[in-house]
Scaffold this motif. Structure first.
Motif, PDB file in Angstrom:
ATOM      1  N   UNK A   1      -7.835  -7.104 -10.727  1.00  0.00           N
ATOM      2  CA  UNK A   1      -6.894  -7.774 -11.620  1.00  0.00           C
ATOM      3  C   UNK A   1      -5.945  -6.729 -12.212  1.00  0.00           C
ATOM      4  N   UNK A   2      -4.646  -6.986 -12.148  1.00  0.00           N
ATOM      5  CA  UNK A   2      -3.643  -6.045 -12.648  1.00  0.00           C
ATOM      6  C   UNK A   2      -3.438  -6.268 -14.139  1.00  0.00           C
ATOM      7  N   UNK A   3      -3.504  -5.198 -14.906  1.00  0.00           N
ATOM      8  CA  UNK A   3      -3.306  -5.275 -16.354  1.00  0.00           C
ATOM      9  C   UNK A   3      -1.855  -4.927 -16.666  1.00  0.00           C
ATOM     10  N   UNK A   4      -1.008  -5.955 -16.740  1.00  0.00           N
ATOM     11  CA  UNK A   4       0.405  -5.727 -17.021  1.00  0.00           C
ATOM     12  C   UNK A   4       0.617  -5.525 -18.524  1.00  0.00           C
ATOM     13  N   UNK A   5       1.536  -4.635 -18.910  1.00  0.00           N
ATOM     14  CA  UNK A   5       1.871  -4.503 -20.330  1.00  0.00           C
ATOM     15  C   UNK A   5       2.392  -5.828 -20.888  1.00  0.00           C
ATOM     16  N   UNK A   6       2.019  -6.128 -22.120  1.00  0.00           N
ATOM     17  CA  UNK A   6       2.455  -7.357 -22.784  1.00  0.00           C
ATOM     18  C   UNK A   6       3.530  -7.019 -23.809  1.00  0.00           C
ATOM     19  N   UNK A   7       4.605  -7.791 -23.795  1.00  0.00           N
ATOM     20  CA  UNK A   7       5.742  -7.526 -24.682  1.00  0.00           C
ATOM     21  C   UNK A   7       6.140  -8.810 -25.394  1.00  0.00           C
ATOM     22  N   UNK A   8       6.960  -8.668 -26.430  1.00  0.00           N
ATOM     23  CA  UNK A   8       7.321  -9.811 -27.279  1.00  0.00           C
ATOM     24  C   UNK A   8       8.813  -9.819 -27.559  1.00  0.00           C
ATOM     25  N   UNK A   9       9.429 -11.001 -27.432  1.00  0.00           N
ATOM     26  CA  UNK A   9      10.795 -11.199 -27.890  1.00  0.00           C
ATOM     27  C   UNK A   9      10.792 -12.148 -29.073  1.00  0.00           C
ATOM     28  N   UNK A  10      11.541 -11.798 -30.088  1.00  0.00           N
ATOM     29  CA  UNK A  10      11.647 -12.580 -31.329  1.00  0.00           C
ATOM     30  C   UNK A  10      13.113 -12.953 -31.462  1.00  0.00           C
ATOM     31  N   UNK A  11      13.457 -14.185 -31.152  1.00  0.00           N
ATOM     32  CA  UNK A  11      14.874 -14.515 -31.036  1.00  0.00           C
ATOM     33  C   UNK A  11      15.078 -16.034 -30.990  1.00  0.00           C
ATOM     34  N   UNK A  12      16.263 -16.438 -30.519  1.00  0.00           N
ATOM     35  CA  UNK A  12      16.596 -17.845 -30.370  1.00  0.00           C
ATOM     36  C   UNK A  12      16.630 -18.255 -28.913  1.00  0.00           C
ATOM     37  N   UNK A  13      16.539 -19.543 -28.673  1.00  0.00           N
ATOM     38  CA  UNK A  13      16.612 -20.061 -27.305  1.00  0.00           C
ATOM     39  C   UNK A  13      18.065 -20.159 -26.848  1.00  0.00           C
ATOM     40  N   UNK A  14      18.244 -20.383 -25.563  1.00  0.00           N
ATOM     41  CA  UNK A  14      19.575 -20.578 -24.972  1.00  0.00           C
ATOM     42  C   UNK A  14      19.474 -21.660 -23.912  1.00  0.00           C
ATOM     43  N   UNK A  15      20.157 -22.769 -24.123  1.00  0.00           N
ATOM     44  CA  UNK A  15      20.124 -23.875 -23.155  1.00  0.00           C
ATOM     45  C   UNK A  15      20.557 -23.434 -21.769  1.00  0.00           C
ATOM     46  N   UNK A  16      21.479 -22.484 -21.708  1.00  0.00           N
ATOM     47  CA  UNK A  16      22.003 -22.001 -20.422  1.00  0.00           C
ATOM     48  C   UNK A  16      20.915 -21.292 -19.622  1.00  0.00           C
ATOM     49  N   UNK A  17      20.022 -20.602 -20.314  1.00  0.00           N
ATOM     50  CA  UNK A  17      19.009 -19.809 -19.635  1.00  0.00           C
ATOM     51  C   UNK A  17      19.454 -18.392 -19.350  1.00  0.00           C
ATOM     52  N   UNK A  18      20.648 -18.018 -19.806  1.00  0.00           N
ATOM     53  CA  UNK A  18      21.178 -16.698 -19.471  1.00  0.00           C
ATOM     54  C   UNK A  18      21.173 -15.711 -20.606  1.00  0.00           C
ATOM     55  N   UNK A  19      20.884 -16.167 -21.827  1.00  0.00           N
ATOM     56  CA  UNK A  19      20.852 -15.288 -22.990  1.00  0.00           C
ATOM     57  C   UNK A  19      19.616 -15.619 -23.820  1.00  0.00           C
ATOM     58  N   UNK A  20      19.488 -14.957 -24.971  1.00  0.00           N
ATOM     59  CA  UNK A  20      18.385 -15.259 -25.859  1.00  0.00           C
ATOM     60  C   UNK A  20      17.025 -15.069 -25.216  1.00  0.00           C
ATOM     61  N   UNK A  21      16.073 -15.854 -25.692  1.00  0.00           N
ATOM     62  CA  UNK A  21      14.700 -15.740 -25.216  1.00  0.00           C
ATOM     63  C   UNK A  21      14.599 -15.955 -23.717  1.00  0.00           C
ATOM     64  N   UNK A  22      15.403 -16.869 -23.173  1.00  0.00           N
ATOM     65  CA  UNK A  22      15.328 -17.140 -21.742  1.00  0.00           C
ATOM     66  C   UNK A  22      15.714 -15.905 -20.919  1.00  0.00           C
ATOM     67  N   UNK A  23      16.786 -15.227 -21.318  1.00  0.00           N
ATOM     68  CA  UNK A  23      17.190 -14.006 -20.617  1.00  0.00           C
ATOM     69  C   UNK A  23      16.150 -12.905 -20.800  1.00  0.00           C
ATOM     70  N   UNK A  24      15.605 -12.829 -22.009  1.00  0.00           N
ATOM     71  CA  UNK A  24      14.587 -11.811 -22.275  1.00  0.00           C
ATOM     72  C   UNK A  24      13.388 -11.978 -21.350  1.00  0.00           C
TER      73      UNK A  24
END
Length: 274
Positions: A1-24
């Motif tokens: 099992x691969x132990x990938x680093x876990x990261x966090x984004x604290x932000x707003x959503x984006x309906x487009x999917x290209x910015x904000x949490x979706x881009x992150x």
């Protein structure tokens, strides 16, 4: 099992999917880390602009932080859209409470189409409360001007702004030059915690498909820091990733389209010691 680093984004959503949490999250996935999120605000937007947004209740934001802290080992985190002074303060208090590793602050203020994403009364809160917690801060030129009170039109001005950002408490600073008037290169000024500094330069790409550029750079930077690479290397990788994502464009929407998050960094970024 691969132990990938876990990261966090604290932000707003984006309906487009290209910015904000979706881009992150897309960027984090491409950089082979596991992305999690605390949603601070929800937006209604497309590539033509932001139609509306709503910040979430403080209680729900705090519960998201607590849920992640109870179950995940977050190695690095980042902030994006934080809406207003009250919500900036909520996030600051949570970051003081939980150890989520090095913090990248992307001081998101205005959407690509011009809509404000941070209330004017929150600028001081970001300056006084959030920046002193930042491991690295990634303002574009207008954001750097608002945070430092300096006018920025020349490379010397970018250097002065970087030093001023450090004086506000941020350990490492990237002053992004993409909003400048040089139409041949996109040059960013970097000053590190140890006082060393350098420039990163990439060819200027003439396109309107730059929605989410700042979010993508800061998310890539956060992912690299979670892997344990040096700050200088993480910054250069993030610059290369964004450059490739802009250059290898995709056609989505009818306005400021999003980047191509599928790409891998190339070698088009040049580093020069300052």
């Amino acid at each position: 099992m691969v132990d990938y680093p876990q990261v966090l984004t604290i932000a707003g959503t984006d309906s487009v999917g290209g910015a904000g949490i979706m881009a992150d999250l897309k960027t984090m996935q491409m950089r082979h880390v596991f992305g999690t999120a605390v949603v601070v605000a929800v937006t209604a937007q497309n590539t033509l602009g932001v139609q509306d947004f709503m910040a979430l209740p403080e209680k729900l934001i705090n519960e998201q932080f607590a849920s992640l802290a109870a179950d995940f080992s977050i190695r690095a985190c980042k902030t994006g859209m934080l809406a207003d002074a009250e919500h900036v303060h909520v996030v600051v208090e949570a970051l003081k409470k939980y150890d989520f590793g090095p913090l990248t602050v992307d001081p998101v203020m205005i959407a690509k189409g011009g809509a404000p994403l941070l209330a004017d009364d929150a600028i001081q809160t970001v300056r006084d409360e959030l920046l002193p917690l930042a491991t690295v801060v990634t303002p574009n030129l207008p954001e750097a001007e608002r945070l430092t009170g300096l006018g920025i039109t020349t490379t010397d001005d970018m250097v002065a702004a970087g030093q001023a950002m450090q004086a506000l408490g941020a350990k490492n600073v990237i002053i992004k030059g993409g909003h400048g008037h040089n139409q041949t290169t996109a040059a960013d000024y970097v000053i590190l915690a140890d006082g060393s500094a350098f420039w990163l330069s990439a060819p200027w790409i003439e396109t309107v498909r730059t929605h989410g550029t700042g979010d993508t750079l800061s998310a890539c930077l956060t992912a690299e820091l979670a892997k344990g690479v040096s700050m200088a290397t993480a910054i250069q990788t993030a610059k290369a990733y964004v450059t490739a994502a802009i250059k290898n464009t995709i056609q989505v929407g009818h306005g400021h389209g999003p980047l191509n998050h599928w790409v891998n960094p190339n070698d088009e970024v040049s580093r020069y010691d300052a």
